[in-house]
Design a protein around this motif. Sequence first.
Motif, PDB file in Angstrom:
ATOM      1  N   GLY B  64      -0.287  -4.078  -4.280  1.00 33.51           N
ATOM      2  CA  GLY B  64      -0.625  -3.553  -5.605  1.00 33.51           C
ATOM      3  C   GLY B  64       0.474  -3.846  -6.615  1.00 33.51           C
ATOM      4  O   GLY B  64       0.209  -4.260  -7.751  1.00 33.51           O
ATOM      5  N   ARG B  65       1.744  -3.694  -6.172  1.00 36.08           N
ATOM      6  CA  ARG B  65       2.859  -3.916  -7.095  1.00 36.08           C
ATOM      7  C   ARG B  65       3.074  -5.418  -7.358  1.00 36.08           C
ATOM      8  O   ARG B  65       3.677  -5.793  -8.347  1.00 36.08           O
ATOM      9  N   MET B  66       2.596  -6.260  -6.441  1.00 40.52           N
ATOM     10  CA  MET B  66       2.815  -7.694  -6.592  1.00 40.52           C
ATOM     11  C   MET B  66       1.753  -8.354  -7.471  1.00 40.52           C
ATOM     12  O   MET B  66       1.959  -9.467  -7.957  1.00 40.52           O
ATOM     13  N   THR B  67       0.592  -7.733  -7.597  1.00 37.14           N
ATOM     14  CA  THR B  67      -0.480  -8.359  -8.375  1.00 37.14           C
ATOM     15  C   THR B  67      -0.566  -7.729  -9.750  1.00 37.14           C
ATOM     16  O   THR B  67      -0.382  -6.508  -9.891  1.00 37.14           O
ATOM     17  N   GLN B 244       6.236  -8.565  -9.075  1.00 41.77           N
ATOM     18  CA  GLN B 244       5.275  -9.556  -9.570  1.00 41.77           C
ATOM     19  C   GLN B 244       5.917 -10.940  -9.669  1.00 41.77           C
ATOM     20  O   GLN B 244       5.278 -11.958  -9.418  1.00 41.77           O
ATOM     21  N   THR B 245       7.202 -10.974 -10.030  1.00 39.84           N
ATOM     22  CA  THR B 245       7.918 -12.247 -10.045  1.00 39.84           C
ATOM     23  C   THR B 245       8.107 -12.756  -8.617  1.00 39.84           C
ATOM     24  O   THR B 245       7.900 -13.937  -8.322  1.00 39.84           O
ATOM     25  N   ALA B 246       8.463 -11.842  -7.703  1.00 35.06           N
ATOM     26  CA  ALA B 246       8.623 -12.226  -6.303  1.00 35.06           C
ATOM     27  C   ALA B 246       7.343 -12.862  -5.778  1.00 35.06           C
ATOM     28  O   ALA B 246       7.377 -13.852  -5.035  1.00 35.06           O
ATOM     29  N   ILE B 251       4.311 -17.628  -3.842  1.00 39.92           N
ATOM     30  CA  ILE B 251       3.194 -18.566  -3.996  1.00 39.92           C
ATOM     31  C   ILE B 251       3.732 -19.988  -4.218  1.00 39.92           C
ATOM     32  O   ILE B 251       3.241 -20.958  -3.624  1.00 39.92           O
ATOM     33  N   ALA B 252       4.785 -20.083  -5.046  1.00 43.59           N
ATOM     34  CA  ALA B 252       5.382 -21.402  -5.316  1.00 43.59           C
ATOM     35  C   ALA B 252       5.908 -22.026  -4.021  1.00 43.59           C
ATOM     36  O   ALA B 252       5.709 -23.216  -3.760  1.00 43.59           O
TER      37      ALA B 252
END
Lengths: 269, 272
Positions: B64-67, B244-246, B251-252
């Motif tokens: 939830g915190r990542m999206t 969210q940056t992490a 993904i990169a």
Amino acid sequence: MLKITDLTKRYGNGELVLKGLNFEIEGPGLTAIIGSSGAGKSTLLRCINRLVEPTSGRIVVDGVDVTTLRGRRLRHSRRAIGMIFQGFNLIDRLSVMENVLSGRLGYVSFAQALTRRYPQDDVDRAFSLLERVGLQDYVNKRADTLSGGQRQRVGVVRALMQEPKILLADEPTASLDPKTSQQIMSLTRELSDELSLPVLVNIHNVHQAKEFSDRVVGLRYGTIIFDGTAAELDDDALDRIYEGTAGRGEQGEEPVDDMAIDTRGVAPS
Amino acid sequence: MTRARDASGVSEPYRWQRYTTAERLGRFLIYLASAAIVFWALRTLDIFWPWVWSAPAEIADLFGRMTPPDLRRGDAILRAMIETIHIATLATALSLLIALPTAYIAAQNTTPNSVTLWIGRFILVATRSVNTIIWALLFVAIFGPGVLAGILAIAFRSIGFTAKLMAEAIEEIDRKPVEAVTAAGGDKGKVLLYGIVPQVLPTFFAVTILRWDINIRESTVLGLVGAGGIGMILQGAIDTFQWQTAATVLIAILIVVIAGEVVSSALRKRVL
């Protein structure tokens, strides 16, 4: 040309494989060395260019005693001794031309060898020899795409590129089918005559030995027990050479011969 | 089922057993011992089980915190990603410079003498037994944080890998071309050029590409110890709870690793 005196060879602590050989080749012509497997034929040939170290004795090639040479002088003496191998010993992944030019590796520098910049004379000689054996259309083909007979012709050309004073052939036809084997032997015979080159051939096939050679040397357990013309090699002499050993040295005596025949249809042409 | 009858027509089923009773007992004991080892390991290690049971909830929370992934630092991430690939490439090239001579002296059939063989084998074992992260910590201490430490760390870890596989390839060559070059009067250098190199070239390309592929993955974590690359941004994002940056960084990394895999398998097909 070639003078061998009291040559002996022992591998490790084993028995003597060569028991004091003496023999001499004075001029051009084809000399066949016959004898059953284990008689010491390959060892004898490899002592001459020191791929095998002799245990004792002297081998003089073209006036130079090669038995004591080391380093650069040994390599220089090897240039004068061409060799054709039973397994062709080509560099499979390189082209026919690179294989042929590798016969000049005793002459060119490391940089030339690396960059494949061989002197024009070498390239000219390579082309004319390839033409002579009918492989002019295969110059840039990879060596492993050729058939057995073609590969051995590359082997012959490579040996001749060295401008050898003597040619050694260690069972040059044992990995080939009977027809190709006959072709390679007659090619060797012709080239020997054309270039006035002394040729020493280890051979299992007695018929071919008689047909193509001027002189036959019979080896039995490291000792020369016959030395004469092909005509003098009668049944009696053959009995003495092969008696009590593996066989009579006819076709198919060695497993490799059988294999060559079995795979005839499979080999690429 | 007709095969169960013998020639005289008497119905007597063939008996066949894969294992004898003794073998079966032996296998049972091996299973029992394996289970005991697993049980022992679980009892010895002090795993805090409540955290395991709450993991699903934690995963959902983190997700939830990542999206959605935060793309605002996209530029910096892209630059770091390119840096990561460069680190892998340079490190692979650098390792080859040392690995190839090492392979030559570590192969029994080309090494000059037993001392060089011993040195070669020592280099193989020494560089491989130290993990990339440990090498990175060491080089960060020597050269300070940054890409240089990262390149050296990956290069050093790669030497043993590449050299070992190349040494094995050299040991497995066909002796015949070597004999032919020697018979023609060639010295060691020419034996190497014509007798050995052509035979080990396919292995060389395959190993180099494989190692480059591995090195891309390795260089993504170098930043965790300050040795350059994308890991630095990842570390910073996690430390400051910018999940969210992490996520964007992860993904990169995934994209680059997959791309590296695709490129290397395409290259491998071409050389083999």
